[in-house]
Enzyme design. Structure first.
Site, PDB file in Angstrom:
ATOM      1  N   ARG A   4       0.805  -1.230   0.000  1.00  0.00           N
ATOM      2  CA  ARG A   4       0.000   0.000   0.000  1.00  0.00           C
ATOM      3  C   ARG A   4       0.835   1.277   0.000  1.00  0.00           C
ATOM      4  O   ARG A   4       0.372   2.321  -0.435  1.00  0.00           O
ATOM      5  CB  ARG A   4      -0.971  -0.021   1.183  1.00  0.00           C
ATOM      6  CG  ARG A   4      -2.027  -1.099   1.043  1.00  0.00           C
ATOM      7  CD  ARG A   4      -2.898  -1.187   2.281  1.00  0.00           C
ATOM      8  NE  ARG A   4      -2.130  -1.375   3.494  1.00  0.00           N
ATOM      9  CZ  ARG A   4      -1.796  -2.546   4.015  1.00  0.00           C
ATOM     10  NH1 ARG A   4      -2.159  -3.654   3.427  1.00  0.00           N
ATOM     11  NH2 ARG A   4      -1.096  -2.617   5.124  1.00  0.00           N
ATOM     12  N   GLU A  41       6.772  -9.732  15.072  1.00  0.00           N
ATOM     13  CA  GLU A  41       6.344 -10.425  16.302  1.00  0.00           C
ATOM     14  C   GLU A  41       6.278 -11.935  16.088  1.00  0.00           C
ATOM     15  O   GLU A  41       6.437 -12.719  16.999  1.00  0.00           O
ATOM     16  CB  GLU A  41       4.946  -9.969  16.747  1.00  0.00           C
ATOM     17  CG  GLU A  41       4.699  -8.494  16.822  1.00  0.00           C
ATOM     18  CD  GLU A  41       4.435  -7.856  15.458  1.00  0.00           C
ATOM     19  OE1 GLU A  41       3.478  -8.233  14.761  1.00  0.00           O
ATOM     20  OE2 GLU A  41       5.208  -6.976  15.090  1.00  0.00           O
TER      21      GLU A  41
END
Length: 118
Positions: A4, A41
């Site tokens: 994006r 993560e």
């Protein structure tokens, strides 16, 4: 940056009468690249930028759509600096303040259009 960020980066570069340097997933760029590895993560990932995309001393603005935990955003400036760039700042359309990504970018000027705190 990848995905994006491609919507906003070229439009902003056009408006500023500046160049645009894509940062893409590995294997997508046609010329010799430098790899940017970063930790998430849930694992790790990588991006690439053309090795000759930045001139030594050139001021650049790193642009992406969302600043969340800043894994990607924090990985790009050191590589750009290694290529000789001066990081003028990082710009985002949206910042998720509650994830505190800005703290990982402390030494850089960071600008976001919209902020969400929860």
């Amino acid at each position: 940056m990848e995905a994006r960020g491609f919507i906003f980066g070229p439009a902003l570069a056009y408006r500023l009468n500046a160049g645009f340097v894509p940062v893409r997933k590995p294997g997508k760029l046609p010329a010799e690249t430098v790899k940017i590895s970063y930790e998430l993560e849930y694992g790790s990932n990588a991006l690439e930028v053309h090795k000759d995309a930045v001139q030594k001393g050139q001021r650049i603005l790193i642009v992406d759509d969302v600043l969340a935990r800043a894994a990607v955003a924090a990985a790009v400036p050191p590589v750009a600096s290694r290529l000789g760039a001066h990081i003028a700042g990082l710009g985002f359309v949206v910042e998720l303040d509650f994830l505190k990504g800005r703290e990982k970018l402390g030494k850089y000027d960071v600008f976001s259009l919209l902020h969400y705190d929860h």
